[in-house]
Design a protein around this motif. Structure first.
Motif, PDB file in Angstrom:
ATOM      1  N   ASP A   8       0.846  -1.181   0.000  1.00  0.00           N
ATOM      2  CA  ASP A   8       0.000   0.000   0.000  1.00  0.00           C
ATOM      3  C   ASP A   8       0.891   1.243   0.000  1.00  0.00           C
ATOM      4  N   TYR A   9       0.252   2.398  -0.062  1.00  0.00           N
ATOM      5  CA  TYR A   9       1.003   3.656  -0.106  1.00  0.00           C
ATOM      6  C   TYR A   9       1.892   3.837   1.115  1.00  0.00           C
ATOM      7  N   ARG A  56      22.869  18.923 -14.916  1.00  0.00           N
ATOM      8  CA  ARG A  56      22.087  17.941 -15.679  1.00  0.00           C
ATOM      9  C   ARG A  56      21.330  17.058 -14.682  1.00  0.00           C
ATOM     10  N   VAL A  57      20.005  17.145 -14.707  1.00  0.00           N
ATOM     11  CA  VAL A  57      19.177  16.463 -13.709  1.00  0.00           C
ATOM     12  C   VAL A  57      18.107  15.635 -14.401  1.00  0.00           C
ATOM     13  N   LEU A  58      18.076  14.360 -14.068  1.00  0.00           N
ATOM     14  CA  LEU A  58      17.019  13.468 -14.540  1.00  0.00           C
ATOM     15  C   LEU A  58      16.032  13.267 -13.396  1.00  0.00           C
ATOM     16  N   VAL A  59      14.764  13.553 -13.652  1.00  0.00           N
ATOM     17  CA  VAL A  59      13.710  13.397 -12.654  1.00  0.00           C
ATOM     18  C   VAL A  59      12.995  12.071 -12.909  1.00  0.00           C
ATOM     19  N   LEU A  60      12.900  11.238 -11.885  1.00  0.00           N
ATOM     20  CA  LEU A  60      12.167   9.976 -11.951  1.00  0.00           C
ATOM     21  C   LEU A  60      10.977  10.091 -11.004  1.00  0.00           C
ATOM     22  N   GLU A  61       9.769  10.060 -11.553  1.00  0.00           N
ATOM     23  CA  GLU A  61       8.576  10.406 -10.796  1.00  0.00           C
ATOM     24  C   GLU A  61       7.594   9.239 -10.731  1.00  0.00           C
ATOM     25  N   SER A  62       6.933   9.104  -9.576  1.00  0.00           N
ATOM     26  CA  SER A  62       5.932   8.054  -9.395  1.00  0.00           C
ATOM     27  C   SER A  62       4.619   8.636  -8.897  1.00  0.00           C
ATOM     28  N   GLY A  63       3.530   7.934  -9.181  1.00  0.00           N
ATOM     29  CA  GLY A  63       2.260   8.176  -8.524  1.00  0.00           C
ATOM     30  C   GLY A  63       1.470   9.368  -8.998  1.00  0.00           C
ATOM     31  N   LEU A  64       1.710   9.880 -10.206  1.00  0.00           N
ATOM     32  CA  LEU A  64       0.872  10.966 -10.710  1.00  0.00           C
ATOM     33  C   LEU A  64      -0.580  10.505 -10.773  1.00  0.00           C
ATOM     34  N   HIS A  65      -0.763   9.277 -11.224  1.00  0.00           N
ATOM     35  CA  HIS A  65      -2.092   8.675 -11.264  1.00  0.00           C
ATOM     36  C   HIS A  65      -2.273   7.704 -10.094  1.00  0.00           C
ATOM     37  N   GLY A  66      -1.940   8.152  -8.891  1.00  0.00           N
ATOM     38  CA  GLY A  66      -2.263   7.429  -7.680  1.00  0.00           C
ATOM     39  C   GLY A  66      -1.956   5.952  -7.700  1.00  0.00           C
ATOM     40  N   VAL A  67      -2.955   5.146  -8.029  1.00  0.00           N
ATOM     41  CA  VAL A  67      -2.838   3.691  -8.000  1.00  0.00           C
ATOM     42  C   VAL A  67      -1.725   3.179  -8.904  1.00  0.00           C
ATOM     43  N   GLU A  68      -1.312   3.971  -9.891  1.00  0.00           N
ATOM     44  CA  GLU A  68      -0.201   3.580 -10.758  1.00  0.00           C
ATOM     45  C   GLU A  68       1.151   3.766 -10.061  1.00  0.00           C
ATOM     46  N   GLY A  69       1.111   4.276  -8.838  1.00  0.00           N
ATOM     47  CA  GLY A  69       2.339   4.549  -8.114  1.00  0.00           C
ATOM     48  C   GLY A  69       3.095   3.320  -7.651  1.00  0.00           C
ATOM     49  N   TYR A  70       2.447   2.165  -7.585  1.00  0.00           N
ATOM     50  CA  TYR A  70       3.150   0.959  -7.134  1.00  0.00           C
ATOM     51  C   TYR A  70       4.340   0.645  -8.041  1.00  0.00           C
ATOM     52  N   ALA A  71       4.129   0.750  -9.352  1.00  0.00           N
ATOM     53  CA  ALA A  71       5.211   0.453 -10.290  1.00  0.00           C
ATOM     54  C   ALA A  71       6.313   1.497 -10.198  1.00  0.00           C
ATOM     55  N   GLY A  72       5.939   2.779 -10.208  1.00  0.00           N
ATOM     56  CA  GLY A  72       6.953   3.824 -10.122  1.00  0.00           C
ATOM     57  C   GLY A  72       7.736   3.769  -8.835  1.00  0.00           C
ATOM     58  N   SER A  73       7.053   3.493  -7.720  1.00  0.00           N
ATOM     59  CA  SER A  73       7.737   3.381  -6.435  1.00  0.00           C
ATOM     60  C   SER A  73       8.721   2.220  -6.450  1.00  0.00           C
ATOM     61  N   ALA A  74       8.321   1.092  -7.036  1.00  0.00           N
ATOM     62  CA  ALA A  74       9.219  -0.063  -7.113  1.00  0.00           C
ATOM     63  C   ALA A  74      10.487   0.273  -7.888  1.00  0.00           C
ATOM     64  N   LEU A  95      14.463  11.832  -7.396  1.00  0.00           N
ATOM     65  CA  LEU A  95      13.371  10.884  -7.235  1.00  0.00           C
ATOM     66  C   LEU A  95      12.196  11.582  -6.556  1.00  0.00           C
ATOM     67  N   VAL A  96      11.072  11.691  -7.255  1.00  0.00           N
ATOM     68  CA  VAL A  96       9.875  12.341  -6.728  1.00  0.00           C
ATOM     69  C   VAL A  96       8.834  11.249  -6.485  1.00  0.00           C
ATOM     70  N   HIS A  97       8.607  10.945  -5.205  1.00  0.00           N
ATOM     71  CA  HIS A  97       7.787   9.801  -4.820  1.00  0.00           C
ATOM     72  C   HIS A  97       6.378  10.236  -4.460  1.00  0.00           C
ATOM     73  N   ALA A  98       5.391   9.696  -5.194  1.00  0.00           N
ATOM     74  CA  ALA A  98       3.967   9.898  -4.889  1.00  0.00           C
ATOM     75  C   ALA A  98       3.526  11.344  -5.086  1.00  0.00           C
ATOM     76  N   VAL A  99       3.486  11.778  -6.354  1.00  0.00           N
ATOM     77  CA  VAL A  99       3.019  13.124  -6.675  1.00  0.00           C
ATOM     78  C   VAL A  99       1.552  13.297  -6.273  1.00  0.00           C
ATOM     79  N   ASN A 100       0.810  12.215  -6.318  1.00  0.00           N
ATOM     80  CA  ASN A 100      -0.613  12.205  -5.941  1.00  0.00           C
ATOM     81  C   ASN A 100      -0.793  11.205  -4.797  1.00  0.00           C
ATOM     82  N   PRO A 101      -0.384  11.562  -3.587  1.00  0.00           N
ATOM     83  CA  PRO A 101      -0.432  10.581  -2.501  1.00  0.00           C
ATOM     84  C   PRO A 101      -1.849  10.173  -2.117  1.00  0.00           C
ATOM     85  N   TRP A 102      -2.828  11.056  -2.264  1.00  0.00           N
ATOM     86  CA  TRP A 102      -4.217  10.683  -1.952  1.00  0.00           C
ATOM     87  C   TRP A 102      -4.685   9.572  -2.888  1.00  0.00           C
TER      88      TRP A 102
END
Length: 357
Positions: A8-9, A56-74, A95-102
């Motif tokens: 879970d989140y 030079r910065v690479l941003v790796l982001e998870s959870g923009l679409h909430g439930v899709e955050g499991y894959a990005g977090s992994a 690393l930006v973790h859970a942009v949409n935590p709700w």
């Protein structure tokens, strides 16, 4: 690879914090004023591998679409363990973790305001034409009347009639392009900046100020063949940005190509970061992992829309609806999870190589 997936989140967040501490690297935390379904706190957390002065910065982001955050977090957890940066000190991975935590905590694609954040990043001072007449045509029957196969069949028949009359691309655009007229409907783009949009602005200002070149990998699930991770660019293939995306990542689906069958969306996060931080040269992509059939995924979202209109987490059918959402966006199969982490790390490596060049 399955070990990187959380139940879970809250577990995903604690593991992300622990992974950063083990490296060790500092965490910046942004608290959402909303609460999760169990009353839990909600946060977007940011960790940087590499120096704050990196150009030079690479941003790796998870959870923009909430439930899709499991894959990005992994993928982020795996990256915390394994990513090594070039020795010149001019490259960083943010690393930006859970942009949409709700949405992550609620196993929902949308945020606490029923906003689809990938249709939300527009210039709210000059929003332009936000009309989606196709959505207005289907709004009354896109969401089934109740949680039943019979209601779904009635809704499907009306959508099929619309498809026969207007065409497949018109139906895709009506559903997925984004709409700004029905706040309780699906794919609502909002009417003013959300907490997540304001947080992206803060992240850009606080963590990208020194950057001259930026990449973005925004991780999603639910579209495409099972376990396949496709890179998506929001620009035409012959644009300078589109060319860089192809040079970095190889095969890229360009959503503004005249040959694409992708409906695209208005105001995606790819545009959002460029607006929040206009000073660097950007090379952003979405990384989309296929899960179930398009129809199954769409049905899960439609029933989740029904749940939103009928009490949400307090509805007795909430567990069944959320099980559909998890199956659609976070499959349990070990082979899918292994494919996500393996491909995710591969794309991160390509992004780091591209931005280093």
């Amino acid at each position: 690879m399955e070990r990187y997936f959380s139940k879970d989140y809250s577990e995903a967040r604690q593991r992300f914090l622990a992974g950063a501490e083990a490296r060790p690297i500092a965490i910046a935390t942004y608290e959402n004023p909303a609460r999760g379904p169990a009353g839990e706190g909600l946060f977007t957390d940011v960790a940087r591998i590499g120096p704050a002065s990196a150009r030079r910065v690479l941003v790796l982001e998870s959870g923009l679409h909430g439930v899709e955050g499991y894959a990005g977090s992994a993928i982020q957890l795996a990256a915390l363990e394994s990513v090594e940066l070039p020795a010149d000190g001019d490259v960083a991975l943010l690393l930006v973790h859970a942009v949409n935590p709700w949405g992550f905590a609620s196993n929902c694609r949308f945020n606490e305001d029923n906003i689809d954040l990938n249709r939300h990043f527009i210039d709210w001072d000059v929003p332009g034409n936000l009309d989606n007449p196709g959505y207005r045509d289907i709004a009354d029957f896109l969401i089934p009347a109740d949680f039943s196969e019979e209601a779904l069949a009635v809704s499907d028949a009306k959508l099929e009639s619309y498809r026969r009359d207007k065409g497949e691309q018109a139906l895709r655009s009506a559903i997925k392009l984004g709409q700004y007229s029905h706040p309780e409907g699906l794919y609502f783009g909002g009417m003013k900046p959300s907490w997540s949009a304001r947080t992206v602005q803060r992240i850009a200002e606080e963590h990208l100020r020194a950057a001259e070149f930026c990449g973005l990998i925004d991780v999603h699930t639910g579209l495409g063949p099972f376990g396949f991770g496709e890179c998506l660019s929001g620009m035409a293939p012959d644009s300078e940005e589109g060319k860089r995306c192809s040079a970095w990542y190889g095969h890229v689906a360009h959503t503004k190509s005249p040959k694409t069958d992708y409906a695209g969306s208005a105001a995606s996060i790819l545009d959002g970061y460029k607006r929040a931080a206009p000073w660097p040269v950007w090379t952003p992509i979405g990384l989309e992992f296929g899960t179930r059939s398009e129809q199954l995924v769409r049905d899960a979202v439609r029933f989740d829309g029904w749940l939103h209109l009928n009490g949400g987490a307090s509805n007795p059918r909430a567990g069944a609806v959320k099980a559909m959402m998890l199956d659609a966006y976070r499959p349990d199969e070990a082979e899918w999870r292994a494919a996500v982490v393996t491909r995710g790390l591969e794309v991160v490596g390509l992004g780091l190589a591209g931005i280093s060049g």
